[in-house]
Scaffold this active site. Structure first.
Site, PDB file in Angstrom:
ATOM      1  CB  THR A  17      -0.797   0.024   1.311  1.00 28.06           C
ATOM      2  OG1 THR A  17      -0.271   0.153   2.442  1.00 28.06           O
ATOM      3  CG2 THR A  17      -1.808  -1.089   1.327  1.00 28.06           C
ATOM      4  CG  ASP A  18      -1.137   5.046  -1.254  1.00 29.91           C
ATOM      5  OD1 ASP A  18      -1.716   4.553  -0.011  1.00 29.91           O
ATOM      6  OD2 ASP A  18      -1.863   5.182  -2.057  1.00 29.91           O
ATOM      7  CB  ALA A  19       1.296   7.766   2.650  1.00 28.98           C
TER       8      ALA A  19
END
Length: 145
Positions: A17-19
């Site tokens: 995932t991203d942030a």
């Protein structure tokens, strides 16, 4: 989904995932690669053994992907792989990543068999036969899920 589809269950990890906790777009390609590899393995085509025994590698020639909905951290997903068409040295696949009944991505791709020199070679007869048995036909598409 028909019985001819291969389904790979997986879970979204933090590293995917991203942030914001949403699956980073390129990671869907990794998920689909795992689905294709396990599909071929199920058909009796371990990629390392095929390369060692025949010098043949599978390579993605073309890929089109539509991102429809986001996957999120810790969700259980399914990578659904079906055979769309066979040709001399290649196979067209459709791969979808789903969360339950919700489609997250929908893609079509062409895999080609390549020799050690990077030239296309005909699909091995046993691979052609196994893939042909799993090919989705127009009649299959009309069958309700």
């Amino acid at each position: 989904m028909t019985a001819k589809a291969h389904i790979l269950p997986l879970r979204v990890y933090y590293e995917d995932t991203d942030a914001a906790g949403i699956v980073y777009h390129a990671n869907y390609l990794r998920f689909m690669e795992r689905g294709r590899t396990e599909f071929l393995r199920e058909l009796g085509h371990d990629l390392a053994a095929l390369r060692a025994g025949t010098g043949i590698n599978w390579a993605v020639k073309r890929l089109a992907i539509e991102y429809i909905a986001p996957g999120r951290l810790d969700e259980a997903l399914l990578v659904v792989t079906t055979v769309e068409a066979l040709r001399g040295a290649s196979v067209d696949l459709r791969q979808q990543v789903k969360r339950g009944d919700t489609m997250l991505t929908d893609s079509t791709l062409t895999l080609v068999c390549m020799n050690a020199a990077g030239r296309p070679v005909r699909l091995p007869p046993d691979a052609r036969r196994a893939l042909g048995e799993r090919a989705i036909t127009a009649r299959d598409d009309m069958t309700p899920d």
